[in-house]
Enzyme design. Structure first.
Site, mmCIF file in Angstrom:
data_model
loop_
_atom_site.group_PDB
_atom_site.id
_atom_site.type_symbol
_atom_site.label_atom_id
_atom_site.label_comp_id
_atom_site.label_asym_id
_atom_site.label_seq_id
_atom_site.Cartn_x
_atom_site.Cartn_y
_atom_site.Cartn_z
ATOM 1 N N HIS A 106 -18.820 13.392 9.294
ATOM 2 C CA HIS A 106 -17.494 13.940 8.969
ATOM 3 C C HIS A 106 -16.784 14.547 10.187
ATOM 4 N N PRO A 112 -13.963 17.607 -5.884
ATOM 5 C CA PRO A 112 -15.162 17.560 -5.042
ATOM 6 C C PRO A 112 -14.850 17.837 -3.568
ATOM 7 N N ASN A 127 -9.555 21.949 4.810
ATOM 8 C CA ASN A 127 -9.616 21.382 3.455
ATOM 9 C C ASN A 127 -9.656 22.477 2.395
ATOM 10 N N GLY A 157 0.832 -1.205 0.000
ATOM 11 C CA GLY A 157 0.000 0.000 0.000
ATOM 12 C C GLY A 157 0.867 1.255 0.000
ATOM 13 N N PHE A 158 0.218 2.365 0.242
ATOM 14 C CA PHE A 158 0.879 3.679 0.203
ATOM 15 C C PHE A 158 2.006 3.780 1.241
ATOM 16 N N ILE A 159 1.658 3.685 2.514
ATOM 17 C CA ILE A 159 2.671 3.872 3.558
ATOM 18 C C ILE A 159 3.631 2.680 3.577
ATOM 19 N N GLY A 160 3.071 1.477 3.399
ATOM 20 C CA GLY A 160 3.892 0.261 3.447
ATOM 21 C C GLY A 160 4.997 0.270 2.408
ATOM 22 N N LYS A 216 -10.346 0.317 13.570
ATOM 23 C CA LYS A 216 -8.943 0.478 13.948
ATOM 24 C C LYS A 216 -8.819 0.492 15.472
ATOM 25 N N ASN A 272 -2.867 12.609 9.143
ATOM 26 C CA ASN A 272 -2.989 12.379 7.688
ATOM 27 C C ASN A 272 -1.644 12.437 6.968
ATOM 28 N N THR A 277 -4.040 5.020 14.100
ATOM 29 C CA THR A 277 -4.354 6.310 13.469
ATOM 30 C C THR A 277 -4.859 7.300 14.514
ATOM 31 N N ASP A 278 -4.714 8.598 14.228
ATOM 32 C CA ASP A 278 -5.257 9.608 15.148
ATOM 33 C C ASP A 278 -6.790 9.587 15.154
ATOM 34 N N GLU A 279 -7.393 8.937 14.154
ATOM 35 C CA GLU A 279 -8.866 8.931 14.090
ATOM 36 C C GLU A 279 -9.499 8.158 15.241
ATOM 37 N N TYR A 301 -14.571 3.040 9.962
ATOM 38 C CA TYR A 301 -13.122 2.826 9.798
ATOM 39 C C TYR A 301 -12.406 3.006 11.138
HETATM 40 P P1 NAD Z 1 -3.488 1.545 1.882
HETATM 41 O O1 NAD Z 1 -4.933 1.284 1.700
HETATM 42 O O2 NAD Z 1 -2.747 2.326 0.837
HETATM 43 O O3 NAD Z 1 -2.725 0.144 2.042
HETATM 44 C C1 NAD Z 1 -3.249 -0.937 2.777
HETATM 45 C C2 NAD Z 1 -2.487 -2.192 2.397
HETATM 46 O O4 NAD Z 1 -2.991 -3.275 3.207
HETATM 47 C C3 NAD Z 1 -2.710 -2.609 0.937
HETATM 48 O O5 NAD Z 1 -1.485 -2.973 0.345
HETATM 49 C C4 NAD Z 1 -3.651 -3.813 1.038
HETATM 50 O O6 NAD Z 1 -3.483 -4.754 -0.021
HETATM 51 C C5 NAD Z 1 -3.233 -4.395 2.381
HETATM 52 N N1 NAD Z 1 -4.293 -5.209 3.007
HETATM 53 C C6 NAD Z 1 -5.595 -4.857 3.201
HETATM 54 N N2 NAD Z 1 -6.271 -5.859 3.798
HETATM 55 C C7 NAD Z 1 -5.362 -6.858 4.004
HETATM 56 C C8 NAD Z 1 -5.436 -8.132 4.608
HETATM 57 N N3 NAD Z 1 -6.608 -8.620 5.094
HETATM 58 N N4 NAD Z 1 -4.318 -8.890 4.683
HETATM 59 C C9 NAD Z 1 -3.143 -8.430 4.173
HETATM 60 N N5 NAD Z 1 -3.023 -7.240 3.568
HETATM 61 C C10 NAD Z 1 -4.104 -6.461 3.494
HETATM 62 O O7 NAD Z 1 -3.344 2.210 3.303
HETATM 63 P P2 NAD Z 1 -2.268 3.255 3.856
HETATM 64 O O8 NAD Z 1 -2.783 4.622 3.673
HETATM 65 O O9 NAD Z 1 -0.926 2.897 3.356
HETATM 66 O O10 NAD Z 1 -2.357 2.942 5.429
HETATM 67 C C11 NAD Z 1 -1.539 1.936 6.015
HETATM 68 C C12 NAD Z 1 -1.824 1.877 7.503
HETATM 69 O O11 NAD Z 1 -1.538 3.122 8.116
HETATM 70 C C13 NAD Z 1 -3.274 1.543 7.854
HETATM 71 O O12 NAD Z 1 -3.240 0.666 8.960
HETATM 72 C C14 NAD Z 1 -3.880 2.888 8.236
HETATM 73 O O13 NAD Z 1 -4.906 2.712 9.171
HETATM 74 C C15 NAD Z 1 -2.675 3.573 8.862
HETATM 75 N N6 NAD Z 1 -2.658 5.045 8.785
HETATM 76 C C16 NAD Z 1 -2.820 5.672 7.572
HETATM 77 C C17 NAD Z 1 -2.740 7.059 7.504
HETATM 78 C C18 NAD Z 1 -2.878 7.797 6.189
HETATM 79 O O14 NAD Z 1 -2.964 9.022 6.187
HETATM 80 N N7 NAD Z 1 -2.895 7.119 5.047
HETATM 81 C C19 NAD Z 1 -2.500 7.796 8.674
HETATM 82 C C20 NAD Z 1 -2.380 7.128 9.897
HETATM 83 C C21 NAD Z 1 -2.443 5.753 9.935
HETATM 84 O O1 DAU Z 2 -5.935 10.922 10.098
HETATM 85 C C1 DAU Z 2 -5.392 9.740 9.597
HETATM 86 C C2 DAU Z 2 -6.315 9.166 8.552
HETATM 87 O O2 DAU Z 2 -6.217 9.997 7.402
HETATM 88 C C3 DAU Z 2 -5.990 7.715 8.190
HETATM 89 O O3 DAU Z 2 -6.191 6.906 9.329
HETATM 90 C C4 DAU Z 2 -6.859 7.229 7.031
HETATM 91 O O4 DAU Z 2 -6.468 5.916 6.639
HETATM 92 C C5 DAU Z 2 -6.685 8.178 5.865
HETATM 93 O O5 DAU Z 2 -7.540 7.797 4.792
HETATM 94 C C6 DAU Z 2 -6.984 9.623 6.283
HETATM 95 O O6 DAU Z 2 -8.408 9.800 6.556
HETATM 96 P P1 DAU Z 2 -9.237 11.090 6.075
HETATM 97 O O7 DAU Z 2 -10.655 10.723 5.993
HETATM 98 O O8 DAU Z 2 -8.866 12.273 6.877
HETATM 99 O O9 DAU Z 2 -8.579 11.260 4.594
HETATM 100 P P2 DAU Z 2 -9.241 11.620 3.181
HETATM 101 O O10 DAU Z 2 -8.110 11.845 2.231
HETATM 102 O O11 DAU Z 2 -10.280 10.643 2.771
HETATM 103 O O12 DAU Z 2 -9.958 13.018 3.468
HETATM 104 C C7 DAU Z 2 -9.220 14.135 3.962
HETATM 105 C C8 DAU Z 2 -10.205 15.285 4.130
HETATM 106 O O13 DAU Z 2 -10.655 15.705 2.830
HETATM 107 C C9 DAU Z 2 -11.451 14.901 4.904
HETATM 108 O O14 DAU Z 2 -11.842 15.986 5.734
HETATM 109 C C10 DAU Z 2 -12.502 14.667 3.836
HETATM 110 C C11 DAU Z 2 -12.082 15.614 2.720
HETATM 111 N N1 DAU Z 2 -12.392 15.142 1.349
HETATM 112 C C12 DAU Z 2 -11.994 13.891 0.996
HETATM 113 C C13 DAU Z 2 -12.269 13.399 -0.270
HETATM 114 C C14 DAU Z 2 -11.833 12.004 -0.663
HETATM 115 C C15 DAU Z 2 -13.072 15.984 0.450
HETATM 116 O O15 DAU Z 2 -13.425 17.130 0.775
HETATM 117 N N2 DAU Z 2 -13.336 15.493 -0.795
HETATM 118 C C16 DAU Z 2 -12.975 14.226 -1.196
HETATM 119 O O16 DAU Z 2 -13.266 13.839 -2.361
#
Ligand code: NAD
Ligand code: DAU
Length: 341
Positions: free
Chosen positions: A279, A208, A252, A10-13, A157, A182, A125-127, A153
């Site tokens: 939201h 959007p 935003n 995934g993204f962070i991984g 978590k 985020n 996550t901070d959520e 979600y």
């Molecule tokens: P992502 O959706 O980009 O990646 C998730 C990865 O997990 C994918 O590669 C997917 O294939 C894998 N996956 C999903 N279900 C699975 C399963 N059952 N078994 C094995 N693999 C599986 O997510 P991300 O944004 O990279 O987030 C990674 C982690 O960091 C998550 O746990 C998320 O809660 C946490 N996190 C994300 C953010 C953010 O802003 N993106 C912030 C704080 C914490």
């Molecule tokens: O805070 C950490 C979290 O950040 C992670 O745990 C989640 O995995 C990650 O997806 C992210 O969650 P958010 O819901 O904050 O992220 P998202 O990018 O979906 O949305 C960011 C903000 O933008 C949120 O307030 C909603 C708004 N948004 C999002 C989308 C997709 C819009 O206004 N329009 C959009 O189309």
């Protein structure tokens, strides 16, 4: 050190895998990933032949694959998750199943593999803290803020958080939990706001914006998050939680204006749309604990430079996000991996 990372496609991984291979020459890393819609092995194409890297296609809910992979590990970093809030509102089942039950299955497998004394990092996550009001900007989430998740979600978590904490208290498992704000940076799935808005604009589409656009997020570059996870893995105290944040709060609307400005578009490209259900209004992290105890602080998240370089990455890599948006990336595993076995 041999790390088993879950969710590394995934993204962070994928950014974490690259950081470890670059900065820790004596580490090996195994990426266990089920390759759901957001798992993309193309993210790792530049390092897939590194002999210190192994990919295993597997699900954290599958004890058989865990029993095969975990006994050889010195540490687990657990990131695999269903990660998108909007998807959890449409269908919460996969979220509870992977994020909560998957964490339990993994914790039990880690104990069976003799991992109880070895490090287990849960990437939360901070959520899990819920939502802060806009009216009191001085209030931030600390590690002792009560857990109060508000989306399916974040509730799923939180289930993982509570289990990890329970395994520390019940079995003395060597766990640490991170709660980050985020993230932004390269290889983020274009359902999340920054890559969605940037790629929409490149395609000539509007962006959007939900509700009144006043919701606030605390933005951290993914490299900073990955470095913080590595720091917690190596130096964190068992049983502790570490908040991770960029001290970089933006509404935003501010975020959208910055993206529009960087890309040379005007206000007319904003399309105000119906708000996300439930939201969360504001997230803000107090990251003083990880700074004071482990010496970590963000170094790559400063705006506007970090946002500009992220926008540039999507502008420079259209083949990556076009293949993701069209679904073509899903055949990469078949072509590159299955043919070798
Ligand atoms: P992502 O959706 O980009 O990646 C998730 C990865 O997990 C994918 O590669 C997917 O294939 C894998 N996956 C999903 N279900 C699975 C399963 N059952 N078994 C094995 N693999 C599986 O997510 P991300 O944004 O990279 O987030 C990674 C982690 O960091 C998550 O746990 C998320 O809660 C946490 N996190 C994300 C953010 C953010 O802003 N993106 C912030 C704080 C914490
Ligand atoms: O805070 C950490 C979290 O950040 C992670 O745990 C989640 O995995 C990650 O997806 C992210 O969650 P958010 O819901 O904050 O992220 P998202 O990018 O979906 O949305 C960011 C903000 O933008 C949120 O307030 C909603 C708004 N948004 C999002 C989308 C997709 C819009 O206004 N329009 C959009 O189309």
């Amino acid at each position: 050190m041999h790390i088993v990372l879950t969710g590394g496609a995934g993204f962070i991984g994928s950014n974490f895998v690259k950081l470890v291979l670059r900065d820790r020459p004596d580490y090996r890393i195994t990426n266990l990933d089920a390759l759901t819609y957001s798992g993309n092995l193309e993210n790792l194409s530049d390092i897939e032949h590194d002999e210190r890297y192994t990919f295993v296609k597997g699900d954290v809910r599958d004890p058989k694959v865990l029993d095969a992979v975990l006994p050889d590990a010195d540490a687990v970093v657990h990131m695999a998750a269903e990660s998108h809030v909007d998807r959890s509102i449409m269908d919460s089942g996969p979220f509870v199943d992977t994020n909560t039950r998957g964490t339990q299955v993994l914790l039990d497998a880690w104990r069976r593999a003799g991992g109880n004394e070895k490090r287990f990092v849960y990437v939360s996550t901070d959520e899990v803290y819920g939502s802060l009001p806009l009216e009191n900007p001085e209030i931030k989430f600390t590690e002792s803020t009560p857990l109060d998740p508000s989306s399916p979600y974040s509730a799923s978590k939180t289930g993982g958080d509570l289990l990890v904490n329970a395994y520390f208290h019940t079995f003395g498992m060597n766990v640490v939990t991170t709660r980050c704000s985020n993230n932004f940076g390269p290889y983020q799935f274009p359902e999340k706001v920054i890559p969605l808005f940037v790629t929409n604009l490149i395609e000539g589409k509007k962006v959007p914006l939900y509700g009144d656009g006043k919701n606030v997020r605390d933005w951290l570059h993914v490299d900073d998050h990955c470095e913080a996870i590595l720091t917690v893995l190596e130096k964190g105290t068992a049983g502790q939680v570490y908040n991770i944040g960029g001290n970089n709060e933006r509404s935003n609307l501010e975020l959208t204006h910055s993206i529009l400005e960087i890309m040379g578009f005007g206000e007319e490209m904003i399309q105000y749309v119906e708000d996300r259900l439930g939201h969360d209004r504001r997230y803000a992290i107090d990251a003083s604990k990880i700074k004071n105890e482990l010496g970590w602080g963000p170094s790559r998240s400063a705006w506007p430079a970090a946002l500009e370089s992220t926008v540039k990455w999507y502008v420079d890599n259209p083949q990556w996000w076009q293949r993701v948006k069209s679904g073509e990336y899903q055949s990469y595993y078949e072509k590159q991996y299955r043919s070798r076995t």
